[in-house]
Design a protein around this motif. Sequence first.
Motif, PDB file in Angstrom:
ATOM      1  N   GLU A   6     -16.602  24.222  30.087  1.00  0.00           N
ATOM      2  CA  GLU A   6     -17.456  23.085  30.441  1.00  0.00           C
ATOM      3  C   GLU A   6     -16.811  22.205  31.506  1.00  0.00           C
ATOM      4  N   GLY A   7     -15.475  22.174  31.553  1.00  0.00           N
ATOM      5  CA  GLY A   7     -14.816  21.258  32.468  1.00  0.00           C
ATOM      6  C   GLY A   7     -14.075  21.923  33.613  1.00  0.00           C
ATOM      7  N   VAL A   8     -14.233  23.246  33.778  1.00  0.00           N
ATOM      8  CA  VAL A   8     -13.501  23.950  34.833  1.00  0.00           C
ATOM      9  C   VAL A   8     -14.444  24.868  35.602  1.00  0.00           C
ATOM     10  N   ASP A   9     -13.929  25.418  36.677  1.00  0.00           N
ATOM     11  CA  ASP A   9     -14.724  26.255  37.565  1.00  0.00           C
ATOM     12  C   ASP A   9     -15.044  27.651  37.019  1.00  0.00           C
ATOM     13  N   PRO A  10     -14.091  28.404  36.471  1.00  0.00           N
ATOM     14  CA  PRO A  10     -14.424  29.774  36.057  1.00  0.00           C
ATOM     15  C   PRO A  10     -15.481  29.808  34.948  1.00  0.00           C
ATOM     16  N   GLU A  11     -16.270  30.843  34.962  1.00  0.00           N
ATOM     17  CA  GLU A  11     -17.254  31.082  33.915  1.00  0.00           C
ATOM     18  C   GLU A  11     -16.536  31.494  32.635  1.00  0.00           C
ATOM     19  N   PRO A  12     -17.155  31.292  31.472  1.00  0.00           N
ATOM     20  CA  PRO A  12     -16.527  31.700  30.215  1.00  0.00           C
ATOM     21  C   PRO A  12     -16.092  33.167  30.187  1.00  0.00           C
ATOM     22  N   SER A  13     -16.888  34.056  30.753  1.00  0.00           N
ATOM     23  CA  SER A  13     -16.518  35.476  30.734  1.00  0.00           C
ATOM     24  C   SER A  13     -15.265  35.739  31.574  1.00  0.00           C
ATOM     25  N   ALA A  14     -15.090  35.031  32.677  1.00  0.00           N
ATOM     26  CA  ALA A  14     -13.883  35.183  33.499  1.00  0.00           C
ATOM     27  C   ALA A  14     -12.664  34.643  32.771  1.00  0.00           C
ATOM     28  N   ILE A  15     -12.844  33.550  32.053  1.00  0.00           N
ATOM     29  CA  ILE A  15     -11.743  33.001  31.256  1.00  0.00           C
ATOM     30  C   ILE A  15     -11.361  33.995  30.169  1.00  0.00           C
ATOM     31  N   ALA A  16     -12.351  34.556  29.481  1.00  0.00           N
ATOM     32  CA  ALA A  16     -12.084  35.531  28.419  1.00  0.00           C
ATOM     33  C   ALA A  16     -11.350  36.753  28.968  1.00  0.00           C
ATOM     34  N   ASP A  17     -11.743  37.224  30.140  1.00  0.00           N
ATOM     35  CA  ASP A  17     -11.051  38.370  30.757  1.00  0.00           C
ATOM     36  C   ASP A  17      -9.589  38.036  31.052  1.00  0.00           C
ATOM     37  N   ALA A  18      -9.340  36.845  31.558  1.00  0.00           N
ATOM     38  CA  ALA A  18      -7.966  36.430  31.850  1.00  0.00           C
ATOM     39  C   ALA A  18      -7.154  36.280  30.563  1.00  0.00           C
ATOM     40  N   LEU A  19      -7.793  35.765  29.512  1.00  0.00           N
ATOM     41  CA  LEU A  19      -7.111  35.643  28.224  1.00  0.00           C
ATOM     42  C   LEU A  19      -6.714  37.003  27.674  1.00  0.00           C
ATOM     43  N   LEU A  20      -7.586  37.993  27.845  1.00  0.00           N
ATOM     44  CA  LEU A  20      -7.271  39.354  27.396  1.00  0.00           C
ATOM     45  C   LEU A  20      -6.091  39.931  28.164  1.00  0.00           C
ATOM     46  N   ALA A  21      -6.067  39.716  29.461  1.00  0.00           N
ATOM     47  CA  ALA A  21      -4.956  40.222  30.278  1.00  0.00           C
ATOM     48  C   ALA A  21      -3.641  39.572  29.859  1.00  0.00           C
ATOM     49  N   LEU A  22      -3.659  38.265  29.654  1.00  0.00           N
ATOM     50  CA  LEU A  22      -2.456  37.562  29.231  1.00  0.00           C
ATOM     51  C   LEU A  22      -2.036  37.990  27.829  1.00  0.00           C
ATOM     52  N   ASN A  23      -3.005  38.144  26.941  1.00  0.00           N
ATOM     53  CA  ASN A  23      -2.698  38.532  25.572  1.00  0.00           C
ATOM     54  C   ASN A  23      -1.944  39.860  25.513  1.00  0.00           C
ATOM     55  N   ALA A  24      -2.334  40.803  26.332  1.00  0.00           N
ATOM     56  CA  ALA A  24      -1.665  42.099  26.354  1.00  0.00           C
ATOM     57  C   ALA A  24      -0.185  41.947  26.701  1.00  0.00           C
ATOM     58  N   GLU A  25       0.134  40.996  27.558  1.00  0.00           N
ATOM     59  CA  GLU A  25       1.525  40.762  27.950  1.00  0.00           C
ATOM     60  C   GLU A  25       2.301  39.934  26.917  1.00  0.00           C
ATOM     61  N   LEU A  26       1.590  39.115  26.155  1.00  0.00           N
ATOM     62  CA  LEU A  26       2.260  38.250  25.189  1.00  0.00           C
ATOM     63  C   LEU A  26       2.660  38.980  23.906  1.00  0.00           C
ATOM     64  N   LEU A  27       1.932  40.023  23.565  1.00  0.00           N
ATOM     65  CA  LEU A  27       2.238  40.750  22.325  1.00  0.00           C
ATOM     66  C   LEU A  27       3.680  41.214  22.335  1.00  0.00           C
ATOM     67  N   GLY A  28       4.359  40.952  21.280  1.00  0.00           N
ATOM     68  CA  GLY A  28       5.753  41.347  21.170  1.00  0.00           C
ATOM     69  C   GLY A  28       6.748  40.331  21.707  1.00  0.00           C
ATOM     70  N   ARG A  29       6.283  39.207  22.210  1.00  0.00           N
ATOM     71  CA  ARG A  29       7.194  38.187  22.752  1.00  0.00           C
ATOM     72  C   ARG A  29       7.508  37.067  21.769  1.00  0.00           C
ATOM     73  N   HIS A  30       7.158  37.260  20.514  1.00  0.00           N
ATOM     74  CA  HIS A  30       7.378  36.204  19.524  1.00  0.00           C
ATOM     75  C   HIS A  30       8.825  35.735  19.488  1.00  0.00           C
ATOM     76  N   ALA A  31       9.745  36.668  19.473  1.00  0.00           N
ATOM     77  CA  ALA A  31      11.168  36.310  19.339  1.00  0.00           C
ATOM     78  C   ALA A  31      11.624  35.393  20.466  1.00  0.00           C
ATOM     79  N   ALA A  32      11.167  35.646  21.668  1.00  0.00           N
ATOM     80  CA  ALA A  32      11.565  34.819  22.804  1.00  0.00           C
ATOM     81  C   ALA A  32      11.060  33.382  22.641  1.00  0.00           C
ATOM     82  N   PHE A  33       9.829  33.213  22.191  1.00  0.00           N
ATOM     83  CA  PHE A  33       9.282  31.867  21.998  1.00  0.00           C
ATOM     84  C   PHE A  33       9.905  31.179  20.785  1.00  0.00           C
ATOM     85  N   GLU A  34      10.180  31.943  19.737  1.00  0.00           N
ATOM     86  CA  GLU A  34      10.719  31.343  18.519  1.00  0.00           C
ATOM     87  C   GLU A  34      12.093  30.719  18.734  1.00  0.00           C
ATOM     88  N   ARG A  35      12.835  31.223  19.700  1.00  0.00           N
ATOM     89  CA  ARG A  35      14.160  30.661  19.976  1.00  0.00           C
ATOM     90  C   ARG A  35      14.084  29.272  20.594  1.00  0.00           C
TER      91      ARG A  35
END
Length: 129
Positions: free
Chosen positions: A24-53
């Motif tokens: 509602e407050g940004v330029d990209p459409e919801p579907s474009a945001i969802a696509d970007a979230l999916l791409a980022l999510n694939a890279e974030l999986l398995g990075r828990h240990a790095a963030f937990e530190r």
Amino acid sequence: MTNDATVETGEAPITGTVVERVAEGVDPEPSAIADALLALNAELLGRHAAFERTADYVTVDGTRAYRIDRDEWATLIDDFDFGEATAAAVRLAHTEQARLLFAASVGADDRFSPDEAGVVIGIDTAEQF
């Protein structure tokens, strides 16, 4: 208010409702945001240990939310070829979902300072000990 089925976020641990609110407050459409979230999510999986530190975190219903420094977020998102508006929308969606998870966790402080961002990652069974 819409329901979570409105915007399909697939495996990304961000609800459709959060994506629509951010859109509602940004330029990209919801579907474009969802696509970007999916791409980022694939890279974030398995990075828990790095963030937990380095980050404060909570776990709610198989999803972990981290509170990180915005500079760390900028470094994370730089690995992607997102435009400025899409990168901002992805940060807002992750931070909003993280705030909701911190609020749902008993005793956790859901207030993020202006120099913090949220990162939300689903936890698979292998990482749950």
